[in-house]
Design an enzyme around this catalytic site. Structure first.
Site, PDB file in Angstrom:
ATOM      1  N   HIS A  94       0.808  -1.223   0.000  1.00  0.00           N
ATOM      2  CA  HIS A  94       0.000   0.000   0.000  1.00  0.00           C
ATOM      3  C   HIS A  94       0.843   1.277   0.000  1.00  0.00           C
ATOM      4  O   HIS A  94       0.318   2.367  -0.235  1.00  0.00           O
ATOM      5  CB  HIS A  94      -0.931   0.002   1.210  1.00  0.00           C
ATOM      6  CG  HIS A  94      -2.362   0.284   0.865  1.00  0.00           C
ATOM      7  ND1 HIS A  94      -2.735   1.275  -0.010  1.00  0.00           N
ATOM      8  CD2 HIS A  94      -3.508  -0.291   1.287  1.00  0.00           C
ATOM      9  CE1 HIS A  94      -4.045   1.301  -0.117  1.00  0.00           C
ATOM     10  NE2 HIS A  94      -4.541   0.350   0.652  1.00  0.00           N
TER      11      HIS A  94
ATOM     12  N   ASP B 242     -12.545  -8.432 -16.711  1.00  0.00           N
ATOM     13  CA  ASP B 242     -12.662  -9.663 -17.481  1.00  0.00           C
ATOM     14  C   ASP B 242     -11.307  -9.966 -18.113  1.00  0.00           C
ATOM     15  O   ASP B 242     -10.835  -9.230 -18.977  1.00  0.00           O
ATOM     16  CB  ASP B 242     -13.735  -9.483 -18.561  1.00  0.00           C
ATOM     17  CG  ASP B 242     -13.927 -10.713 -19.432  1.00  0.00           C
ATOM     18  OD1 ASP B 242     -13.187 -11.698 -19.252  1.00  0.00           O
ATOM     19  OD2 ASP B 242     -14.817 -10.670 -20.303  1.00  0.00           O
TER      20      ASP B 242
END
Length: 471
Positions: A177, A396
């Protein structure tokens, strides 16, 4: 409820480098104050569950070659995507400043590489989606459990584990992070999915600024008042066995009812996320049976990109997050209800302007505070990660839309919430982590449960497989 027999086996582990190696230099990116906020927190862990592509859905043995091609394509696509997002392939660097006895950190864009793991697990999609509580085996799909972000000085800043299931694929991302926030990493995953589908370029190039944004009264590098990284170390985190995670879904119809009630009581307009957040805050506070005079807090991330003056580029790659914290007495929150809670959340969001942001981070430079994951969660707090604005179901990779998003054990803290868009348009999903007895109290709260629904993606049919014996 808990996995007792299913195991995850690693097939292979490799290091993926940027495709062209054009960034294999001494290039470095200095960290700004917002990058340092998660310094002592744990690696972020988010993953996507997919149905196995139709061409490989009949038999694992007969279709292993096809699956290997899918995984190989994802690995090569990752290499190409790292050309655009090259900081993820680097490491965290440290500089000691002998003149004042301080240290500073930066991203060393040295193309040391990203970890890529192929694994298998004898579980089904139904095993992961149908249980009331998130199965423990999902934790095994992720790497870097309990690892703080500062370990990026030696560990990869990104690790991807692709776990082949009996009838599905789980792609787990564990990322540092310090390098970027959720919005930036969402940009990365979306770009990876585009390349995986065969695109030769990505639709939006990340804005990797060198140097990054900095408050007016600060300069690079940011000097931390420590003589070594040892002064920043935190103890190893092991989640309590009493904690469980459960997903709650709020449909557009139920959200509209909550908004209508809150809006009419306050004579104002709240966002869908604000009323759902307040509704959950009230319900969890009620389930915890806290003393009326005890303070309860609700923490959430606010994207600063459009709030700064001048605003940051929408594709700004890095951390650009402000933490908003609402605090109120438990008794007052329960008495006044969701309209009061939503008002507190709305006030915090509206007050987060450049006028407030600049002095906050200027003050931070003078007195750096880097809380650990232990410091932000407790039996009176709720802390929200994720975002309902991340378009998870557009990721996708060439196998169809994801069936679900799940998170690893680094988010297994009392009061941790992961907010996502639901698998159906307009749905808001909250994955809530609480002790088992508190979740049970929440499930027995009629007022709360009548606003939630079980929502499965249209692509998923629970009649395909019912093998829950592994859990």
């Amino acid at each position: 409820m808990n996995n007792t027999s299913a195991k995850v086996s690693h097939v292979s582990t490799s290091t993926v480098l940027p495709a062209t190696q054009k960034n294999l230099t001494t290039r470095k990116i200095e960290l700004n104050p917002m990058d340092f906020r998660p310094f002592r927190r744990l690696y972020a862990q988010s993953g996507l569950l997919f149905a196995k592509p139709k061409a490989t859905s009949d038999s694992r043995d007969s279709n292993q070659e096809d699956l290997n091609k899918i995984i190989s394509n994802l690995e090569s696509s990752l290499s190409q995507t790292l050309d655009y997002f090259y900081p993820l392939a680097g490491r965290i660097g440290m500089t000691k400043h002998e003149d004042d006895g301080t240290i500073s950190f930066y991203i060393n864009c040295n193309s040391a590489g990203v970890e890529f793991i192929h694994a298998v697990a004898d579980v089904t999609v139904a095993d992961l989606l149908e249980p009331t509580y998130t199965p423990d085996i999902i934790d095994s799909f992720f790497t870097f459990d309990g690892i703080p972000n500062y370990e990026g000085v030696s560990l990869p800043l990104l690790s991807i584990q692709v776990t082949e299931l009996i009838d599905g694929i789980f792609v787990a991302f564990s990322f540092n992070h310090i390098v970027c926030d959720g919005a930036s990493f969402s940009h990365f995953i979306n770009s990876l999915s585009q390349i995986s589908r065969g695109s030769t370029h990505i639709s939006h190039t990340p804005a990797i600024l060198e140097p990054r944004w900095l408050p007016r009264k600060a300069s690079f590098p940011i000097h931390l008042p420590f003589s070594s990284i040892d002064e920043l170390l935190v103890e190893k985190y092991i989640p309590s066995p009493k904690l469980r995670k459960q997903s709650f879904h709020f449909t557009p119809q139920n959200i509209a009812k909550l908004k209508g009630k809150a809006n009419s009581e306050c004579g104002t307009t709240f966002s869908s996320l604000q009323v759902v957040s307040a509704h959950v805050w009230v319900a969890v506070t009620r389930a915890r049976h806290l003393h009326p005079n005890e303070n309860v807090t609700y923490q959430f991330a606010i994207n600063n990109r459009d709030r700064l003056d001048p605003p940051l580029h929408k594709g700004y790659f890095g951390n650009a997050v402000q933490v908003g914290t609402a605090t109120v007495k438990a008794g007052e929150l329960l008495e006044k209800g969701i309209s009061s809670g939503a008002s507190l959340l709305k006030q915090i969001v509206e007050s987060c302007t450049n006028i407030e942001i600049q002095p906050y981070w200027e003050s931070w430079v003078e007195n750096p505070v880097m809380p650990s994951s232990f410091d932000i969660t407790s039996s009176t707090n709720l802390v929200v990660g994720g975002s309902t604005k991340f378009d998870l179901y557009s990721y996708d990779f060439g196998w169809g839309a994801p069936l679900a998003c799940r998170y690893g054990s680094n988010y297994k803290f009392d009061g941790m919430i992961m907010a996502d868009p639901g698998p159906v348009t307009g749905v808001i999903s909250f994955g809530i982590c609480l002790p088992f007895e508190i979740l049970r109290a929440l499930e027995n709260d009629v007022e709360f449960m009548e606003t939630t629904r079980t929502v499965l993606p249209p692509e998923y049919s629970s009649t395909k497989t019912k093998s829950l014996s592994k859990l």
